[in-house]
Write a protein that holds these residues in place. Structure first.
Motif, PDB file in Angstrom:
ATOM      1  N   GLY A   1      -3.090 -30.378 -33.124  1.00 37.11           N
ATOM      2  CA  GLY A   1      -2.690 -29.922 -31.795  1.00 37.11           C
ATOM      3  C   GLY A   1      -3.790 -29.147 -31.105  1.00 37.11           C
ATOM      4  N   TYR A   2      -3.963 -29.409 -29.792  1.00 37.41           N
ATOM      5  CA  TYR A   2      -4.990 -28.736 -28.993  1.00 37.41           C
ATOM      6  C   TYR A   2      -4.375 -28.266 -27.673  1.00 37.41           C
ATOM      7  CZ  TYR A   2      -7.827 -31.642 -32.136  1.00 37.41           C
ATOM      8  OH  TYR A   2      -8.351 -32.256 -33.231  1.00 37.41           O
ATOM      9  N   ASN A   3      -5.145 -27.473 -26.932  1.00 37.06           N
ATOM     10  CA  ASN A   3      -4.674 -26.980 -25.634  1.00 37.06           C
ATOM     11  C   ASN A   3      -4.671 -28.103 -24.598  1.00 37.06           C
ATOM     12  OD1 ASN A   3      -4.791 -24.569 -26.955  1.00 37.06           O
ATOM     13  ND2 ASN A   3      -6.544 -23.765 -25.844  1.00 37.06           N
ATOM     14  N   SER A   4      -3.675 -28.081 -23.726  1.00 33.81           N
ATOM     15  CA  SER A   4      -3.616 -29.021 -22.598  1.00 33.81           C
ATOM     16  C   SER A   4      -2.593 -28.509 -21.598  1.00 33.81           C
ATOM     17  CB  SER A   4      -3.232 -30.422 -23.072  1.00 33.81           C
ATOM     18  OG  SER A   4      -3.118 -31.313 -21.969  1.00 33.81           O
ATOM     19  N   ARG A   5      -2.796 -28.823 -20.346  1.00 34.17           N
ATOM     20  CA  ARG A   5      -1.855 -28.394 -19.316  1.00 34.17           C
ATOM     21  C   ARG A   5      -0.531 -29.150 -19.426  1.00 34.17           C
ATOM     22  NH1 ARG A   5      -4.309 -28.508 -13.443  1.00 34.17           N
ATOM     23  NH2 ARG A   5      -2.264 -27.560 -13.067  1.00 34.17           N
ATOM     24  N   TYR A   6      -0.584 -30.351 -19.985  1.00 32.91           N
ATOM     25  CA  TYR A   6       0.608 -31.196 -20.075  1.00 32.91           C
ATOM     26  C   TYR A   6       0.806 -31.647 -21.524  1.00 32.91           C
ATOM     27  CZ  TYR A   6      -0.705 -31.374 -15.159  1.00 32.91           C
ATOM     28  OH  TYR A   6      -1.072 -31.027 -13.899  1.00 32.91           O
ATOM     29  N   LEU A   7       1.876 -32.399 -21.759  1.00 28.08           N
ATOM     30  CA  LEU A   7       2.112 -32.966 -23.084  1.00 28.08           C
ATOM     31  C   LEU A   7       1.407 -34.316 -23.166  1.00 28.08           C
ATOM     32  CD1 LEU A   7       3.500 -32.873 -25.841  1.00 28.08           C
ATOM     33  CD2 LEU A   7       5.491 -33.972 -24.794  1.00 28.08           C
TER      34      LEU A   7
ATOM     35  N   GLY B   1       0.790 -29.611 -24.706  1.00 26.41           N
ATOM     36  CA  GLY B   1      -0.368 -29.660 -25.586  1.00 26.41           C
ATOM     37  C   GLY B   1      -0.831 -31.081 -25.836  1.00 26.41           C
ATOM     38  N   LYS B   2      -2.052 -31.198 -26.280  1.00 24.22           N
ATOM     39  CA  LYS B   2      -2.598 -32.490 -26.690  1.00 24.22           C
ATOM     40  C   LYS B   2      -2.357 -32.638 -28.191  1.00 24.22           C
ATOM     41  CE  LYS B   2      -6.924 -35.080 -27.120  1.00 24.22           C
ATOM     42  NZ  LYS B   2      -8.395 -35.049 -26.911  1.00 24.22           N
ATOM     43  N   ILE B   3      -1.583 -33.660 -28.574  1.00 22.77           N
ATOM     44  CA  ILE B   3      -1.179 -33.822 -29.967  1.00 22.77           C
ATOM     45  C   ILE B   3      -1.636 -35.186 -30.475  1.00 22.77           C
ATOM     46  CG2 ILE B   3       0.774 -33.865 -31.560  1.00 22.77           C
ATOM     47  CD1 ILE B   3       2.282 -32.161 -29.486  1.00 22.77           C
ATOM     48  N   GLU B   4      -2.361 -35.165 -31.574  1.00 20.28           N
ATOM     49  CA  GLU B   4      -2.853 -36.399 -32.190  1.00 20.28           C
ATOM     50  C   GLU B   4      -2.128 -36.627 -33.515  1.00 20.28           C
ATOM     51  OE1 GLU B   4      -7.027 -35.808 -32.597  1.00 20.28           O
ATOM     52  OE2 GLU B   4      -7.453 -36.052 -30.463  1.00 20.28           O
ATOM     53  N   ILE B   5      -1.608 -37.841 -33.694  1.00 22.46           N
ATOM     54  CA  ILE B   5      -0.910 -38.207 -34.932  1.00 22.46           C
ATOM     55  C   ILE B   5      -1.659 -39.372 -35.581  1.00 22.46           C
ATOM     56  CG2 ILE B   5       1.246 -38.999 -35.964  1.00 22.46           C
ATOM     57  CD1 ILE B   5       1.425 -37.630 -32.514  1.00 22.46           C
ATOM     58  N   TYR B   6      -2.036 -39.163 -36.829  1.00 22.75           N
ATOM     59  CA  TYR B   6      -2.718 -40.210 -37.596  1.00 22.75           C
ATOM     60  C   TYR B   6      -1.827 -40.603 -38.777  1.00 22.75           C
ATOM     61  CZ  TYR B   6      -6.809 -38.557 -35.024  1.00 22.75           C
ATOM     62  OH  TYR B   6      -7.684 -38.189 -34.028  1.00 22.75           O
ATOM     63  N   ALA B   7      -1.433 -41.852 -38.824  1.00 23.83           N
ATOM     64  CA  ALA B   7      -0.608 -42.348 -39.933  1.00 23.83           C
ATOM     65  C   ALA B   7      -1.391 -43.413 -40.694  1.00 23.83           C
ATOM     66  CB  ALA B   7       0.701 -42.931 -39.405  1.00 23.83           C
ATOM     67  N   HIS B   8      -1.479 -43.234 -42.013  1.00 23.26           N
ATOM     68  CA  HIS B   8      -2.200 -44.186 -42.867  1.00 23.26           C
ATOM     69  C   HIS B   8      -1.223 -44.756 -43.889  1.00 23.26           C
ATOM     70  CE1 HIS B   8      -6.064 -42.818 -41.232  1.00 23.26           C
ATOM     71  NE2 HIS B   8      -5.572 -41.587 -41.348  1.00 23.26           N
ATOM     72  N   VAL B   9      -1.264 -46.076 -44.041  1.00 19.59           N
ATOM     73  CA  VAL B   9      -0.362 -46.762 -44.961  1.00 19.59           C
ATOM     74  C   VAL B   9      -1.171 -47.679 -45.858  1.00 19.59           C
ATOM     75  CG1 VAL B   9       1.611 -48.310 -45.163  1.00 19.59           C
ATOM     76  CG2 VAL B   9       1.502 -46.696 -43.264  1.00 19.59           C
TER      77      VAL B   9
END
Length: 288
Positions: free
Chosen positions: A25-31, A59-67
């Motif tokens: 998660g990082y700072n951002s004015r929006y989602l 916030g700026k949210i990055e999701i990394y999924a590995h399978v």
């Protein structure tokens, strides 16, 4: 308060599947939600977005999924048309170059498009394994944001207290400023007109200058904004945008007091308030 920065990582392995989920998660004015999935799981992106947006407001949210799949059933087909086309082309080339060697099987199998591999993947089974892991990672991620948000709130309130104390000190000097203005006006008239001073004229000029330089109204509005700021912190778990607006209003009143300041003590308190407010605004950049 809830911070916009956070991190979480969870992984799980079964006999047939290994899954890991990483959230940043990082700072951002929006989602802003960015989902990184293996291409064959792209249909799950909307489900992941829905889960994240229900838990996070900004916030700026990055999701990394590995399978990684183990023992997955694999079907291999041979593209016979491609084999024949390769064989004919190589045979013609050998004849043109005078090479007697014929294309062999090992050579043919290395050609692109000869073997077609199809993995029998079960997307639903994969989602059943990934969803609880994602929920666990989100819980950890939100917990980190709340923990950091609590520290941020404590720091913001400390700086707000500095502003409140400076406002009290400044308010104590407000009568001194008014008295100073009245005495200066009267002194100037006495210097210019001596005994012919018109008291009504003195009072009129004094009233005009008091209207221009008194800071009572600014102090009153400043106290109101500070009270609203504290109330918003108490009642709203995601007050970032509202508090940012209140900071603009607080800054406006502080600047006005600074421009009207006629004594060094008030100017000192204005500098102290501006410094504390800047620290608050810096912290609010990381608050939902």
């Amino acid at each position: 308060m809830i911070s916009m920065t956070g991190y979480a990582y969870c992984e799980k392995s079964t006999e047939n599947l290994s899954v890991s989920v990483e959230i940043k998660g990082y700072n951002s004015r929006y989602l802003e939600i960015y989902v990184n999935l293996p291409s064959w799981l792209s249909t799950m992106e909307m489900k992941i977005r829905s889960l994240v947006s229900s838990a996070c407001g900004r916030g700026k949210i990055e999701i990394y999924a590995h399978v990684h799949e183990h023992n997955i059933p694999v079907k291999i087909d041979v593209n016979r048309n491609a084999v024949r086309a390769y064989y004919d082309a190589i045979t013609v080339l050998n004849d043109e170059l005078g090479i007697k060697e014929k294309p062999n099987l090992s050579l043919m199998l290395g050609m692109e498009g000869i073997l077609e591999i199809e993995k029998n993947r079960d997307d639903e089974r994969c989602w059943k394994e990934m969803e609880p892991l994602l929920q666990e990672a989100l819980k950890t991620f939100c917990g980190e944001r709340e923990r950091e948000g609590k520290h941020t709130e404590e720091d913001i309130l400390k700086h707000l207290e500095i502003i409140e104390n400076s406002v009290k000190t400044t308010a104590a000097f407000a009568p001194v400023i008014e008295i100073s203005i009245k005495e200066n006006i009267k002194s100037r008239f006495n210097e210019l007109l001596g005994s012919q001073v018109d008291e009504n004229r003195v009072l009129s000029e004094t009233a005009l200058l008091l209207l221009k330089y008194t800071i009572s109204e600014e102090i009153s509005r400043l106290n109101s904004h500070l009270g609203e700021f504290k109330a918003e912190v108490r009642k709203n778990t995601r007050p970032g945008k509202k508090l940012d607006f209140l900071c603009q209003e607080i800054n406006r009143e502080i600047n006005t007091i600074g421009s009207k300041s006629a004594i060094i003590e008030v100017s000192t308190e204005v500098v102290r308030m501006k410094e504390a407010l800047e620290n608050i605004r810096e912290q609010l950049r990381n608050v939902e």
